[in-house]
Design an enzyme around this catalytic site. Structure first.
Site, PDB file in Angstrom:
ATOM      1  N   GLY A 123       2.834   5.468  -7.173  1.00 38.58           N
ATOM      2  CA  GLY A 123       3.325   5.523  -8.546  1.00 38.58           C
ATOM      3  C   GLY A 123       4.811   5.800  -8.596  1.00 38.58           C
ATOM      4  O   GLY A 123       5.562   5.148  -9.333  1.00 38.58           O
ATOM      5  N   CYS A 180      10.992  13.609 -12.360  1.00 43.90           N
ATOM      6  CA  CYS A 180      11.132  14.828 -11.558  1.00 43.90           C
ATOM      7  C   CYS A 180      12.602  15.176 -11.367  1.00 43.90           C
ATOM      8  O   CYS A 180      13.002  16.342 -11.494  1.00 43.90           O
ATOM      9  CB  CYS A 180      10.436  14.652 -10.208  1.00 43.90           C
ATOM     10  SG  CYS A 180      11.094  13.324  -9.164  1.00 43.90           S
ATOM     11  N   ARG A 228       7.021   5.239  -6.229  1.00 49.10           N
ATOM     12  CA  ARG A 228       7.759   4.104  -5.674  1.00 49.10           C
ATOM     13  C   ARG A 228       7.800   2.932  -6.654  1.00 49.10           C
ATOM     14  O   ARG A 228       8.808   2.230  -6.756  1.00 49.10           O
ATOM     15  CB  ARG A 228       7.128   3.681  -4.341  1.00 49.10           C
ATOM     16  CG  ARG A 228       7.241   4.759  -3.281  1.00 49.10           C
ATOM     17  CD  ARG A 228       6.438   4.430  -2.027  1.00 49.10           C
ATOM     18  NE  ARG A 228       6.392   5.561  -1.120  1.00 49.10           N
ATOM     19  CZ  ARG A 228       7.305   5.848  -0.206  1.00 49.10           C
ATOM     20  NH1 ARG A 228       8.358   5.050  -0.067  1.00 49.10           N
ATOM     21  NH2 ARG A 228       7.182   6.906   0.569  1.00 49.10           N
ATOM     22  N   GLY A 283       4.353   8.944  -3.762  1.00 48.04           N
ATOM     23  CA  GLY A 283       3.207   8.055  -3.695  1.00 48.04           C
ATOM     24  C   GLY A 283       3.511   6.701  -4.291  1.00 48.04           C
ATOM     25  O   GLY A 283       4.649   6.408  -4.679  1.00 48.04           O
TER      26      GLY A 283
END
EC number: 1.2.1.10
Length: 310
Positions: A167, A127, A169, A165
């Site tokens: 994933g 991201c 982290r 979420g």
């Protein structure tokens, strides 16, 4: 050849569900399957209501079907995609990877999408990469046209802790490595560094990013600023909530900057709110960029097959 490419979404979490809503608006992609591992997944339940075939039996189930997808979007985790990628390729299924696995070439739509439309597997980096590497690319493009180089670029991505979420982290290490590499290989900086901050503020803050690029002292600053604005406008064609917080800031060489001139750019990313809340721009830019890549791959494939115009 069908008028749309048939698509499977592997993963049934927040990113996969948001991606599903975006793909449903596509003129070139037809989401038919959603695959997960949790039979109680909300994502699978939503997909079923929308008429998709679903399974909680994972990739094994998908590849056992007689009718297979043309294209897979995978939003699981890096280690899962590394295991699945060769199986997709063996089955003749192209893959768009939304994990940091980096099995195939990394793609940032404004920078290098056209180069990889025929790749069997493409990676959406992270991201933070989707939000910041376009800016590094814009700076490097302008500086290179002037005969210079960008010796160093650093990005800091600040995202709401609520939007991160398990994933996200679990993939923090992969995030920093993959994003740093993309700053160099796609952004064009000689060296790159990436930092992610999980902001615990409540109410949640939208994604904000800071991009530092070292530039030649005599670089044409107006040309750099215009290049940045042009790339921001291009990203906005698929992420309307992507915007500059202010004009790029230029600083002369100083001790604080290691004796180099620097341009600093601040952007924020507000999500479209398809499924994820608007503050989760960090997740929205991943799904929007993946949908953009999928559409361009589909246009190319359908055009070559005579199924549609490019």
């Amino acid at each position: 050849m069908p008028e749309k490419l048939q698509v499977a979404i592997v993963g049934s979490g927040n990113i996969s569900t948001d991606l599903l809503y975006k793909l449903q608006r596509s003129e070139y992609l037809e989401p038919r399957w959603m695959i997960g591992i949790d039979p109680e997944s909300e994502g699978l339940a939503r997909a079923r209501k929308l008429g998709l075939e679903t399974s909680h039996e994972g990739v094994d189930w998908l590849l056992a079907q007689d009718d297979k997808p043309d294209l897979v979007f995978e939003a699981t985790s890096a280690y899962v995609h590394r295991a699945a990628a060769p199986r997709y390729e063996e089955a003749g299924i192209r893959a768009i990877d939304l994990t940091p696995a980096a099995v195939g070439p990394a793609v940032i739509p404004p920078a290098n999408l056209r180069e990889h439309l025929d790749a069997p597997n493409v990676n959406m980096i992270t991201c933070g990469g989707q939000a910041t590497i376009p800016i590094v690319y814009a700076v490097t493009r302008a500086v290179t046209e002037q005969g210079g180089t960008v010796p160093y670029a650093e990005i800091v991505a600040s995202v709401s802790s609520s939007s991160a979420g398990p994933g996200t982290r679990a993939n923090i290490d992969e995030f920093t490595k993959t994003t740093s590499k993309g700053v160099q290989t796609i952004g064009g900086a000689a060296r790159g560094k990436a930092i992610i901050i999980l902001n615990p503020a409540d109410p949640p803050m939208i994604m904000r990013d800071t991009i530092f690029c070292a530039i030649p002292e005599d670089a044409d600053r107006d040309a750099i600023a215009q290049s940045i604005r042009d790339v921001v406008a291009e990203v906005q064609t698929y992420v309307p909530g992507y915007r500059l917080l202010n004009d790029p800031q230029f600083d002369d060489p100083s001790i604080n900057s290691g004796g180099q001139a620097v341009v600093t750019t601040f952007v924020e990313v507000e999500g479209a709110g398809d499924y994820l809340p608007p503050y989760a721009g960090n997740l929205d830019i991943m799904t929007a960029a993946a949908a953009k890549v999928g559409e361009e791959i589909a246009k190319e494939s359908l055009s070559l097959a005579g199924g549609a115009q490019a």
